[in-house]
Write a protein that holds these residues in place. Structure first.
Motif, PDB file in Angstrom:
ATOM      1  N   PHE A  97       1.370  -1.198  -0.171  1.00 20.99           N
ATOM      2  CA  PHE A  97      -0.220  -0.112   0.317  1.00 20.99           C
ATOM      3  C   PHE A  97       0.971   1.369  -0.266  1.00 20.99           C
ATOM      4  N   LYS A  98       2.446   1.191   0.100  1.00 20.29           N
ATOM      5  CA  LYS A  98       3.337   2.559  -0.275  1.00 20.29           C
ATOM      6  C   LYS A  98       3.512   2.877   1.074  1.00 20.29           C
ATOM      7  N   LEU A  99       3.141   2.543   2.479  1.00 18.25           N
ATOM      8  CA  LEU A  99       2.946   2.998   3.269  1.00 18.25           C
ATOM      9  C   LEU A  99       4.900   3.407   4.443  1.00 18.25           C
ATOM     10  N   PRO A 100       4.660   5.039   4.785  1.00 11.61           N
ATOM     11  CA  PRO A 100       5.705   5.311   5.066  1.00 11.61           C
ATOM     12  C   PRO A 100       6.078   4.157   6.406  1.00 11.61           C
ATOM     13  N   HIS A 101       4.867   4.614   6.857  1.00  8.28           N
ATOM     14  CA  HIS A 101       4.903   3.732   8.593  1.00  8.28           C
ATOM     15  C   HIS A 101       3.374   3.296   8.922  1.00  8.28           C
ATOM     16  N   LEU A 102       3.288   2.578  10.217  1.00  7.25           N
ATOM     17  CA  LEU A 102       1.692   1.900  10.533  1.00  7.25           C
ATOM     18  C   LEU A 102       2.352   1.976  12.222  1.00  7.25           C
ATOM     19  N   ARG A 103       1.295   1.583  12.916  1.00  4.28           N
ATOM     20  CA  ARG A 103       1.426   1.091  14.563  1.00  4.28           C
ATOM     21  C   ARG A 103       1.312  -0.429  14.297  1.00  4.28           C
ATOM     22  N   VAL A 104       1.955  -0.693  15.007  1.00  4.87           N
ATOM     23  CA  VAL A 104       1.335  -2.090  15.530  1.00  4.87           C
ATOM     24  C   VAL A 104       1.451  -2.453  16.803  1.00  4.87           C
ATOM     25  N   PHE A 105       0.072  -3.385  17.512  1.00  5.14           N
ATOM     26  CA  PHE A 105      -0.417  -3.494  19.028  1.00  5.14           C
ATOM     27  C   PHE A 105       0.197  -5.267  18.788  1.00  5.14           C
ATOM     28  N   ASP A 106       0.903  -5.761  19.602  1.00  3.65           N
ATOM     29  CA  ASP A 106       0.852  -6.458  19.409  1.00  3.65           C
ATOM     30  C   ASP A 106       1.330  -7.361  20.676  1.00  3.65           C
ATOM     31  N   GLY A 107       1.245  -6.919  21.714  1.00  3.74           N
ATOM     32  CA  GLY A 107       1.486  -6.706  23.166  1.00  3.74           C
ATOM     33  C   GLY A 107       2.922  -6.995  23.600  1.00  3.74           C
ATOM     34  N   GLY A 108       3.989  -6.197  22.802  1.00  4.14           N
ATOM     35  CA  GLY A 108       5.097  -6.727  22.660  1.00  4.14           C
ATOM     36  C   GLY A 108       5.694  -8.666  22.335  1.00  4.14           C
ATOM     37  N   GLU A 109       4.141  -9.096  21.482  1.00  7.16           N
ATOM     38  CA  GLU A 109       4.975 -10.657  21.036  1.00  7.16           C
ATOM     39  C   GLU A 109       4.587 -10.161  19.763  1.00  7.16           C
ATOM     40  N   ASP A 110       6.109 -10.604  18.876  1.00  7.15           N
ATOM     41  CA  ASP A 110       5.879 -10.784  17.530  1.00  7.15           C
ATOM     42  C   ASP A 110       5.943 -12.491  16.933  1.00  7.15           C
ATOM     43  N   ARG A 111       4.399 -12.562  18.026  1.00  8.54           N
ATOM     44  CA  ARG A 111       3.952 -13.911  16.982  1.00  8.54           C
ATOM     45  C   ARG A 111       3.566 -14.143  15.895  1.00  8.54           C
ATOM     46  N   PHE A 112       3.322 -15.984  15.436  1.00  9.71           N
ATOM     47  CA  PHE A 112       2.613 -16.335  13.653  1.00  9.71           C
ATOM     48  C   PHE A 112       1.031 -15.947  14.088  1.00  9.71           C
ATOM     49  N   VAL A 113       1.574 -15.784  12.676  1.00 11.51           N
ATOM     50  CA  VAL A 113      -0.919 -15.529  12.787  1.00 11.51           C
ATOM     51  C   VAL A 113      -0.689 -15.720  11.635  1.00 11.51           C
ATOM     52  N   SER A 114      -2.391 -17.008  11.245  1.00 12.53           N
ATOM     53  CA  SER A 114      -2.423 -17.546   9.887  1.00 12.53           C
ATOM     54  C   SER A 114      -4.291 -17.039   9.691  1.00 12.53           C
ATOM     55  N   ARG A 115      -4.812 -16.395  10.139  1.00 10.89           N
ATOM     56  CA  ARG A 115      -5.887 -15.958  10.738  1.00 10.89           C
ATOM     57  C   ARG A 115      -6.050 -14.605  10.383  1.00 10.89           C
ATOM     58  N   ILE A 116      -6.871 -13.680   9.588  1.00 13.21           N
ATOM     59  CA  ILE A 116      -6.291 -12.095   9.659  1.00 13.21           C
ATOM     60  C   ILE A 116      -7.604 -11.861   9.362  1.00 13.21           C
ATOM     61  N   ALA A 117      -7.859 -10.578   9.718  1.00  8.88           N
ATOM     62  CA  ALA A 117      -9.404  -9.960   9.292  1.00  8.88           C
ATOM     63  C   ALA A 117      -8.715  -8.482   8.599  1.00  8.88           C
ATOM     64  N   ILE A 118      -9.327  -7.696   7.892  1.00  8.44           N
ATOM     65  CA  ILE A 118      -9.019  -5.720   7.374  1.00  8.44           C
ATOM     66  C   ILE A 118     -11.007  -6.275   7.151  1.00  8.44           C
ATOM     67  N   SER A 119      -9.839  -4.948   7.958  1.00  3.89           N
ATOM     68  CA  SER A 119     -11.310  -3.799   7.529  1.00  3.89           C
ATOM     69  C   SER A 119     -10.901  -1.670   6.897  1.00  3.89           C
ATOM     70  N   PRO A 120     -11.271  -1.841   6.143  1.00  2.00           N
ATOM     71  CA  PRO A 120      -9.976  -0.904   5.594  1.00  2.00           C
ATOM     72  C   PRO A 120     -11.365   0.901   6.330  1.00  2.00           C
ATOM     73  N   GLY A 121     -10.621   2.016   6.007  1.00  2.00           N
ATOM     74  CA  GLY A 121     -10.903   3.130   7.323  1.00  2.00           C
ATOM     75  C   GLY A 121     -11.140   3.357   7.870  1.00  2.00           C
ATOM     76  N   SER A 122     -12.473   3.718   8.976  1.00  2.00           N
ATOM     77  CA  SER A 122     -12.361   3.367  10.457  1.00  2.00           C
ATOM     78  C   SER A 122     -12.520   1.596  11.152  1.00  2.00           C
ATOM     79  N   GLY A 123     -11.220   1.577  11.818  1.00  4.14           N
ATOM     80  CA  GLY A 123     -11.687   0.021  12.302  1.00  4.14           C
ATOM     81  C   GLY A 123     -12.148   0.768  13.897  1.00  4.14           C
ATOM     82  N   LYS A 124     -12.631   1.389  14.133  1.00  3.71           N
ATOM     83  CA  LYS A 124     -13.728   1.538  15.887  1.00  3.71           C
ATOM     84  C   LYS A 124     -14.446   0.411  15.986  1.00  3.71           C
TER      85      LYS A 124
END
Length: 264
Positions: A162-189
């Motif tokens: 998506f050609k983005l300079p940066h993101l905010r990642v909230f992983d609780g300090g655990e860079d774990r492996f994941v396989s099932r993910i969800a996306i919600s473009p725009g506001s994810g409130k």
């Protein structure tokens, strides 16, 4: 003979019907004449004053944006308010204005599908809202990656695709492996709740608040905040191509004026 604004809108609404839009949304022709003959079109994400100035310089007959300028009922249109000033400018310069928001987000082959394709995610709607031709459609997507990836690897993939300079990642300090993910473009409130219900371990969205991120982690859902702009800016190129395919005579200008926030 030029196509009229209403003909263009009718063609677009065949793909992304108004009926798909959320009840709180405002889509369709929001300003100007439906009879306006169109040759020059500007496509954008947000209808800012700067964008309208650019459209005037390009002699635009029509602007198509993703986010609607008008959300709430307004009692007057004057240049004394921010929204009113922009509406006055559109009307004064005879520019018609169409917004395609949650109907575009939800329609098959549009926002949710396009974002999912970019990160090679196949699945079902994160939040089903309707059916189109016997296919479930809705906000976002949820599904399994072909192989598990670390959250940091997914973040890098999203930045690249998506050609983005940066993101905010909230992983609780655990860079774990994941396989099932969800996306919600725009506001994810609040969308972490739907992600949790669909057994996703990671939600990729925008406008994720500090408290939502903490609550999501408590449920085992990490989040990547790409910003509201981050995933949705692909609307511009996609809509521009749809318009070019509609009539080769159109001059379509892609104006990406809503830049992502930057690290100061």
């Amino acid at each position: 003979r030029c196509m009229k604004c209403n003909d263009i809108l009718d063609n677009l609404l065949k793909v992304m019907p108004k009926e798909l839009a959320m009840s709180w949304d405002n889509v369709g022709l929001l300003a100007g004449s439906k009879e306006r003959e169109v040759k020059n079109i500007v496509v954008c994400l947000d209808l800012s004053e700067k964008l309208i100035e650019k459209a005037i310089s390009l002699k635009a007959d029509l602007i198509v944006s993703h986010h609607p300028l008008i959300f709430s009922p307004i009692k007057n249109v004057t240049d004394e308010t921010s929204v009113g000033k922009r509406l006055v400018s559109l009307i004064k310069n005879d520019i018609s204005y169409i917004a395609l928001h949650t109907n575009y987000d939800i329609a098959a082959g549009c926002m949710s599908d396009l974002v999912a394709e970019r990160i090679e995610l196949r699945g079902e709607p994160l939040e089903k809202t309707a059916s189109m031709e016997e296919e479930d459609v809705g906000i976002g997507k949820v599904g399994d990656l072909e192989k598990p990836l670390k959250i940091s690897e997914i973040a890098k993939l999203v930045k690249e695709r998506f050609k983005l300079p940066h993101l905010r990642v909230f992983d609780g300090g655990e860079d774990r492996f994941v396989s099932r993910i969800a996306i919600s473009p725009g506001s994810g409130k609040g969308m972490y709740k739907a992600a949790y219900e669909k057994r996703a371990s990671l939600l990729i969205s925008g406008d994720i608040s500090h408290h939502d991120a903490i609550d999501a982690l408590e449920l085992g859902v990490a989040t990547i905040d790409a910003g509201h702009y981050g995933l949705e800016h692909i609307f511009i190129a996609d809509m521009a191509q749809r318009l070019r395919d509609m009539d080769k005579a159109f001059n379509v200008f892609e104006e990406d004026i809503t830049f992502p926030d930057r690290i100061a």
